[in-house]
Write an enzyme that holds these catalytic residues in place. Structure first.
Site, mmCIF file in Angstrom:
data_model
loop_
_atom_site.group_PDB
_atom_site.id
_atom_site.type_symbol
_atom_site.label_atom_id
_atom_site.label_comp_id
_atom_site.label_asym_id
_atom_site.label_seq_id
_atom_site.Cartn_x
_atom_site.Cartn_y
_atom_site.Cartn_z
ATOM 1 N N HIS A 1 23.339 12.990 43.770
ATOM 2 C CA HIS A 1 23.211 13.409 42.368
ATOM 3 C C HIS A 1 24.626 13.666 41.818
ATOM 4 C CE1 HIS A 1 21.486 14.741 38.757
ATOM 5 N NE2 HIS A 1 20.847 15.840 39.136
ATOM 6 N N CYS B 1 21.384 23.862 40.562
ATOM 7 C CA CYS B 1 21.242 22.753 39.606
ATOM 8 C C CYS B 1 20.034 22.934 38.695
ATOM 9 C CB CYS B 1 21.159 21.437 40.362
ATOM 10 S SG CYS B 1 19.663 21.289 41.376
ATOM 11 N N ARG C 1 17.328 7.241 37.210
ATOM 12 C CA ARG C 1 16.884 8.280 38.147
ATOM 13 C C ARG C 1 15.721 7.687 38.937
ATOM 14 N NH1 ARG C 1 15.564 14.619 37.415
ATOM 15 N NH2 ARG C 1 17.818 14.577 37.550
ATOM 16 N N ASP D 1 19.628 24.931 46.494
ATOM 17 C CA ASP D 1 18.768 24.007 45.754
ATOM 18 C C ASP D 1 17.349 24.221 46.279
ATOM 19 O OD1 ASP D 1 17.816 21.933 44.183
ATOM 20 O OD2 ASP D 1 18.566 20.325 45.476
ATOM 21 N N ARG E 1 26.367 19.918 32.181
ATOM 22 C CA ARG E 1 25.839 18.563 32.379
ATOM 23 C C ARG E 1 26.181 17.709 31.158
ATOM 24 N NH1 ARG E 1 21.657 17.511 35.859
ATOM 25 N NH2 ARG E 1 22.228 15.372 35.351
ATOM 26 N N GLN F 1 25.375 15.797 38.508
ATOM 27 C CA GLN F 1 25.206 17.246 38.670
ATOM 28 C C GLN F 1 26.484 17.862 39.235
ATOM 29 O OE1 GLN F 1 22.434 19.356 37.955
ATOM 30 N NE2 GLN F 1 24.082 20.840 38.267
HETATM 31 N N1 NVA Z 1 17.035 18.270 45.087
HETATM 32 C C1 NVA Z 1 16.310 18.324 43.835
HETATM 33 C C2 NVA Z 1 17.254 18.283 42.680
HETATM 34 C C3 NVA Z 1 16.607 18.339 41.327
HETATM 35 C C4 NVA Z 1 17.588 18.244 40.205
HETATM 36 C C5 NVA Z 1 15.321 17.186 43.771
HETATM 37 O O1 NVA Z 1 15.696 16.059 44.135
HETATM 38 O O2 NVA Z 1 14.182 17.397 43.376
HETATM 39 N N1 CP Z 2 19.533 19.451 37.564
HETATM 40 C C1 CP Z 2 18.791 18.410 37.144
HETATM 41 O O1 CP Z 2 19.093 17.241 37.395
HETATM 42 O O2 CP Z 2 17.723 18.758 36.376
HETATM 43 P P1 CP Z 2 16.553 17.805 35.867
HETATM 44 O O3 CP Z 2 15.757 17.390 37.063
HETATM 45 O O4 CP Z 2 15.783 18.657 34.906
HETATM 46 O O5 CP Z 2 17.169 16.611 35.190
#
Ligand code: NVA
Ligand code: CP
Length: 314
Positions: A138, A274, A111, A234, A302, A141
């Protein structure tokens, strides 16, 4: 597991666009089977003796815990690697890190910020690399989202998904790829300046053409939501965009999913997010806590979707 699923062994998962429709379908189907096995307490330790390294350069609740539990339930070992504790955080190159980790591990989940960094890691690693979220995409997800939609609606092809909010983020981009792969129609409503990346839309439209579905990019949220089977939003400010928060809070309020907007969708729509969610911003409490929300199933899925990915790739 059927034979054909082993064709994914050794592959990376950087973007759903790289996968054929039948491969996405195989992952979702296996996820459903593994979920059932878990429910029945049936052994499915396909990854005994295998180790997954999990590099995190951003915060996570769901991704970290679900990948860790996934490896444990598959009989393997998950290793949490905070990027700031690795030499990567002190300037060791991605290429060197990839080559060294490939000598110890059986797979890497990462990540991070730039999609290009994940691609570079995959280029130099000799083991599968899984994208656990970048600024751009992502994919894990969206596999869980598709599993959730299939469970609730019984099918994917021909359904309409409406995404309302920040179109230029990882979730919207991966939904564009995922929906197009499985033949779902997708309408995105976002303000100017926050529309999905043109190249992602172009690639999604190629797949949608093959699958006979539509990719529609709009500004008006009502138009996007009309007759939708699935509503998704989101956060307005993604990780790494914190300095833009004030401006985003000014721009996005017309894109909130509330009961008035949701009333334009089909009467049996489901709502997905998500998580983490900001109640009162991108979604109201009434919608996320209401009867149409499937967000807890989505979060649970997930685990099952990633178990399928891990079992197939590793
Ligand atoms: N768009 C959000 C998704 C988090 C799972 C982010 O990147 O923070
Ligand atoms: N939806 C998601 O990826 O959550 P986290 O950021 O908690 O991993």
């Amino acid at each position: 597991m059927e034979n054909k699923v082993f064709q994914l062994k050794g592959r990376d998962l950087l973007s759903l666009h790289d996968y054929k429709p039948e491969e996405v379908e195989a992952i979702i189907n296996l996820a459903g089977e593994l979920k059932e096995k878990q429910r029945q307490r049936e052994s499915h330790t396909y990854l005994r003796g295998k180790t997954l390294g999990m590099i995190f350069q951003k915060s996570s609740t769901r991704t970290r815990v679900s990948f860790e539990v996934a490896m444990y339930q598959l009989g393997g070992y998950p290793m949490f690697l905070s990027a700031s504790d690795l030499q990567l955080g002190r300037g060791e190159s991605i290429a060197d890190t990839a080559r060294v980790l490939s000598r110890y591990l059986d797979g890497i989940m990462i990540r991070t910020f730039a999609q290009a960094d994940v691609e570079e890691l995959a280029r130099y690693a000799s083991i599968p690399v899984i994208n656990g979220l970048t600024d751009l995409l992502h994919p894990c997800q969206v596999l869980a989202d598709l599993l959730t939609i299939k469970e609730h609606k019984g099918t994917l092809g021909g359904l309409k998904l409406a995404y309302v909010g920040d179109g230029n983020n990882n979730i919207c981009h991966s939904l564009l790829f995922g929906c197009a792969k499985v033949g779902m129609h997708i309408s995105v409503a976002s303000p100017d300046g926050y529309k999905p990346a043109a190249e992602i839309v172009r690639l999604a439209r190629q797949d949608a053409l093959q699958a006979g579905s539509k990719v529609v990019i709009l500004t008006d949220p009502t138009e996007a939501v009309i007759e939708a089977d699935v509503l998704v939003t989101d956060v307005w400010t993604s990780m790494g965009q914190e300095t833009e928060r004030a401006e985003r809070l000014r721009v996005f309020p017309p894109y909130q999913i509330n009961e008035k907007l949701a009333a334009m969708a089909k009467p049996d729509f489901i709502f997905l997010h998500c998580l983490p969610a900001h109640r009162g911003e991108e979604v109201t409490t009434e919608v996320i806590e209401g009867p149409h929300a499937a967000v807890w199933d989505e979060a649970e899925n997930r685990l099952h979707a990633q178990k399928a990915v891990l079992a197939l790739l590793l």
